[in-house]
Design a protein around this motif. Structure first.
Motif, PDB file in Angstrom:
ATOM      1  N   UNK A 106       0.841  -1.196   0.000  1.00 57.75           N
ATOM      2  CA  UNK A 106       0.000   0.000   0.000  1.00 57.75           C
ATOM      3  C   UNK A 106       0.875   1.244   0.000  1.00 57.75           C
ATOM      4  N   UNK A 107       0.259   2.350  -0.403  1.00 58.78           N
ATOM      5  CA  UNK A 107       0.936   3.645  -0.405  1.00 58.78           C
ATOM      6  C   UNK A 107       0.240   4.514   0.633  1.00 58.78           C
ATOM      7  N   UNK A 108       1.020   5.047   1.566  1.00 57.45           N
ATOM      8  CA  UNK A 108       0.447   5.739   2.711  1.00 57.45           C
ATOM      9  C   UNK A 108       0.889   7.201   2.746  1.00 57.45           C
ATOM     10  N   UNK A 109      -0.087   8.074   2.898  1.00 56.70           N
ATOM     11  CA  UNK A 109       0.181   9.507   3.044  1.00 56.70           C
ATOM     12  C   UNK A 109      -0.110   9.907   4.481  1.00 56.70           C
ATOM     13  N   UNK A 110       0.843  10.597   5.133  1.00 55.70           N
ATOM     14  CA  UNK A 110       0.580  11.221   6.421  1.00 55.70           C
ATOM     15  C   UNK A 110       0.780  12.722   6.270  1.00 55.70           C
ATOM     16  N   UNK A 111      -0.232  13.479   6.694  1.00 54.92           N
ATOM     17  CA  UNK A 111      -0.079  14.927   6.717  1.00 54.92           C
ATOM     18  C   UNK A 111      -0.484  15.432   8.097  1.00 54.92           C
ATOM     19  N   UNK A 112       0.420  16.132   8.760  1.00 59.82           N
ATOM     20  CA  UNK A 112       0.138  16.684  10.087  1.00 59.82           C
ATOM     21  C   UNK A 112      -0.186  18.167   9.957  1.00 59.82           C
ATOM     22  N   UNK A 113      -1.232  18.564  10.657  1.00 55.29           N
ATOM     23  CA  UNK A 113      -1.728  19.945  10.586  1.00 55.29           C
ATOM     24  C   UNK A 113      -1.699  20.530  12.002  1.00 55.29           C
TER      25      UNK A 113
END
Lengths: 160, 160
Positions: A106-113
């Motif tokens: 799988x391809x995983x995106x993490x974005x922290x705001x």
């Protein structure tokens, strides 16, 4: 004070995706560190009853990682992938594979705001090869492990 | 003798995927080498009018790559990603990003199948983040570049 369990998990019917949102009571840079520092990963990643050993965890764009989780009976579960993008303090894009299902990546995106000096919202999106792969992962009980991971992460962030 | 253009491209309506099948008149190991040897990449990758310079191309599991393509007007198009799996002589699983659309990453599977001593079938599947990203790439003219790449690869495989 750690939040109570606020993990939101969405699995859209038509696309092989899992979308997760979770707030953490800590500043952005500290949450990013918890996700990228190999010394901290074993402190929170995975359900509480498993012991995590980091084999390698080179969290930079073009790096790679592998970790092994062991249950009380001695069974081992290994995971590995490569880091496509690591941009402190907001973004990680990486691949992920459970070695028990080789070739299903799988391809995983993490974005922290940042939500201010003491609160950070994490947006996590995982893209699977097929709906079957996504649904199989959900059926395997990933939700419990994920919620437990986030509660352990709350505890880690509340320490020190 | 190189084949004529036999590249088959499928874009299923419901999933953000592009599936490509192509036969090459060369043995498995030689086709695999053409896809993984940084010295050969500039010989065939991309449409004929572009010049490709490999910045890095470390084709092993956990490695990474970047290459830059330049057109006759001097415009540059750069691409990079990480290699999740490289298993000679059949399999590459890698990420891919066009730096002109930063943050839009795809996951690409290549599987090579031997059809005997002189023929190899390539199965290529790319998974995009959204249908919009997939459709945008198709609208950008990727098909012409892909077919030209495969014809150039035929020529490379026919040499030597």
């Amino acid at each position: 004070m750690p939040t109570t369990d606020s993990t939101i998990i969405k699995a859209p019917e038509a696309l092989p995706v899992i979308e997760i949102t979770r707030d953490f009571e800590a500043p952005l840079a500290r949450v990013f560190q918890a996700f990228t520092d190999p010394d901290l990963i074993p402190e929170w990643l995975g359900p509480r009853e498993l012991t995590t050993v980091v084999d390698r965890f080179d969290a930079r764009s073009g790096g790679s990682y592998r970790y092994v989780q062991r249950d009380p009976d001695g069974n081992e579960y290994a995971f590995h992938g490569c880091f496509h993008t690591v941009e402190a303090p907001t973004t990680v894009i990486q691949t992920w594979e459970f070695e028990g299902y080789p070739g299903e990546v799988s391809l995983e995106y993490m974005h922290l705001e940042s939500l201010g000096d003491t609160r950070t919202r994490g947006h996590f999106t995982s893209h699977y090869r097929t709906l079957e792969a996504r649904n199989g992962l959900i059926a395997s009980g990933m939700e419990r492990g994920l919620r437990d991971s986030h509660l352990r992460l709350d505890e880690l962030l509340a320490r020190a």
